[in-house]
Design an enzyme around this catalytic site. Structure first.
Site, PDB file in Angstrom:
ATOM      1  N   ASN A  16       1.342  -1.329   0.139  1.00  0.00           N
ATOM      2  CA  ASN A  16       0.124  -0.064   0.155  1.00  0.00           C
ATOM      3  C   ASN A  16       0.453   1.276  -0.545  1.00  0.00           C
ATOM      4  O   ASN A  16       0.926   2.108  -0.413  1.00  0.00           O
ATOM      5  CB  ASN A  16      -0.877  -0.218   1.061  1.00  0.00           C
ATOM      6  CG  ASN A  16      -2.276  -0.956   1.025  1.00  0.00           C
ATOM      7  OD1 ASN A  16      -2.834  -0.637  -0.285  1.00  0.00           O
ATOM      8  ND2 ASN A  16      -2.397  -2.047   2.084  1.00  0.00           N
ATOM      9  N   ASN A 105      -6.619   4.818   8.243  1.00  0.00           N
ATOM     10  CA  ASN A 105      -6.285   3.365   8.486  1.00  0.00           C
ATOM     11  C   ASN A 105      -6.922   2.755   7.407  1.00  0.00           C
ATOM     12  O   ASN A 105      -8.435   3.052   7.283  1.00  0.00           O
ATOM     13  CB  ASN A 105      -6.296   2.694   9.555  1.00  0.00           C
ATOM     14  CG  ASN A 105      -5.828   1.274  10.721  1.00  0.00           C
ATOM     15  OD1 ASN A 105      -4.685   0.912   9.038  1.00  0.00           O
ATOM     16  ND2 ASN A 105      -6.589   0.392  10.736  1.00  0.00           N
ATOM     17  N   HIS A 107      -8.259  -1.259   6.970  1.00  0.00           N
ATOM     18  CA  HIS A 107      -8.627  -2.668   7.899  1.00  0.00           C
ATOM     19  C   HIS A 107      -8.869  -3.549   6.949  1.00  0.00           C
ATOM     20  O   HIS A 107      -9.989  -3.722   5.164  1.00  0.00           O
ATOM     21  CB  HIS A 107      -9.099  -2.386   8.101  1.00  0.00           C
ATOM     22  CG  HIS A 107      -9.300  -3.366   8.859  1.00  0.00           C
ATOM     23  ND1 HIS A 107      -8.638  -4.229   9.807  1.00  0.00           N
ATOM     24  CD2 HIS A 107     -10.607  -4.613   9.483  1.00  0.00           C
ATOM     25  CE1 HIS A 107      -9.046  -5.182  10.862  1.00  0.00           C
ATOM     26  NE2 HIS A 107      -9.833  -5.576  10.054  1.00  0.00           N
ATOM     27  N   ASP A 143      -9.641  -0.248  15.584  1.00  0.00           N
ATOM     28  CA  ASP A 143     -10.656  -0.076  14.120  1.00  0.00           C
ATOM     29  C   ASP A 143     -12.186  -0.288  14.228  1.00  0.00           C
ATOM     30  O   ASP A 143     -13.417  -0.560  13.455  1.00  0.00           O
ATOM     31  CB  ASP A 143     -10.508  -1.892  13.616  1.00  0.00           C
ATOM     32  CG  ASP A 143      -9.016  -2.487  13.177  1.00  0.00           C
ATOM     33  OD1 ASP A 143      -8.137  -1.607  12.954  1.00  0.00           O
ATOM     34  OD2 ASP A 143      -9.001  -3.678  13.467  1.00  0.00           O
TER      35      ASP A 143
HETATM   36  C1  GAR Z   1      -3.237  -4.631   4.324  1.00  0.00           C
HETATM   37  O1  GAR Z   1      -3.915  -5.680   3.492  1.00  0.00           O
HETATM   38  C2  GAR Z   1      -4.200  -3.826   5.402  1.00  0.00           C
HETATM   39  O2  GAR Z   1      -5.357  -3.684   5.008  1.00  0.00           O
HETATM   40  C3  GAR Z   1      -3.711  -4.722   6.428  1.00  0.00           C
HETATM   41  O3  GAR Z   1      -2.218  -4.923   6.459  1.00  0.00           O
HETATM   42  C4  GAR Z   1      -1.900  -5.185   5.271  1.00  0.00           C
HETATM   43  C5  GAR Z   1      -0.193  -4.613   4.851  1.00  0.00           C
HETATM   44  O4  GAR Z   1      -0.044  -5.277   3.234  1.00  0.00           O
HETATM   45  N1  GAR Z   1      -3.692  -4.325   8.123  1.00  0.00           N
HETATM   46  C6  GAR Z   1      -4.398  -4.627   8.711  1.00  0.00           C
HETATM   47  O5  GAR Z   1      -4.531  -5.816   8.475  1.00  0.00           O
HETATM   48  C7  GAR Z   1      -4.338  -3.398   9.981  1.00  0.00           C
HETATM   49  N2  GAR Z   1      -5.265  -4.064  11.053  1.00  0.00           N
HETATM   50  P1  GAR Z   1       1.033  -4.108   3.024  1.00  0.00           P
HETATM   51  O6  GAR Z   1       2.061  -3.667   3.839  1.00  0.00           O
HETATM   52  O7  GAR Z   1       1.000  -5.041   1.440  1.00  0.00           O
HETATM   53  O8  GAR Z   1       0.316  -2.661   2.019  1.00  0.00           O
END
Ligand code: GAR
Length: 187
Positions: A16, A105, A107, A143
């Site tokens: 992200n 954030n 999620h 969240d």
């Molecule tokens: C993402 O899918 C995000 O939604 C999740 O971690 C991933 C990070 O991916 N976040 C959570 O679970 C927060 N509670 P990335 O490091 O490849 O962006």
């Protein structure tokens, strides 16, 4: 348009973060990523900060008063907006208070369903028909801040944790930039 000086918090892969870096290179995109903070020294996402010459900081959350170090750096880089992009730590009250309605954030579920960890396994166990992602403001409760954008898809009988994650992340790459544009569209 004056771009908002933004800090991205990460803990892992940083896909992200990478997506937001690419989007923010567009003059019309409302944020400029001026700082990346990671609580994990081995986070792969740090490589994107290095590649794009964005200052980055590793924070050891085991150290007392580590929030002061974060606040110091946010001030140093004049950060006015924060995106949590896979940051797997709770944000301190002090930081939330200082950045009221300025922290968002992403999620990997359709909140308020499946707050917390292991979202995909819980969805499958629960025989959910829909999955998706939510971009929301960060408040004191995990969240639970108000939703900015949600995107969903139907779960099919072939889906497993791996495919749900892939489909969810593909939606995240659309949802996160759209949420940021939505927040700043009248600025
Ligand atoms: C993402 O899918 C995000 O939604 C999740 O971690 C991933 C990070 O991916 N976040 C959570 O679970 C927060 N509670 P990335 O490091 O490849 O962006």
């Amino acid at each position: 348009m004056v771009k908002k000086k933004t800090c991205i918090f990460i803990s892992g892969k940083g896909s992200n973060l990478k997506n937001l870096i690419y989007r923010s290179r567009d003059n019309k995109f409302p944020i400029k990523i001026c700082l990346v903070i990671s609580n994990n020294m081995n986070a792969k996402g740090i490589e994107y900060a290095k590649k794009f010459k964005i200052p980055y900081l590793f924070i050891n959350t085991k150290i007392q008063n580590y929030e002061n170090k974060i606040l110091f750096c946010l001030k140093k880089y004049q950060i006015s907006f924060i995106c949590l992009a896979g940051y797997m730590k709770i944000i301190s009250h002090k930081l939330i208070k200082k950045y009221q309605k300025k922290i968002i954030n992403i999620h990997p579920s359709l909140l308020p369903k499946f707050k917390g960890l292991n979202t995909f396994s819980r969805m499958l166990k629960n025989k959910e028909t829909k999955a998706g992602c939510t971009v929301h403001y960060v408040n004191e409760k995990l969240d639970s801040g108000s939703t900015i954008i949600q995107k969903s898809f139907f779960i099919n009988s072939n889906d497993n944790e791996f495919s749900l994650k892939k489909k969810t992340q593909d939606l995240e790459y659309k949802a996160f930039p759209e949420a940021i544009i939505k927040i700043f569209r009248n600025c």
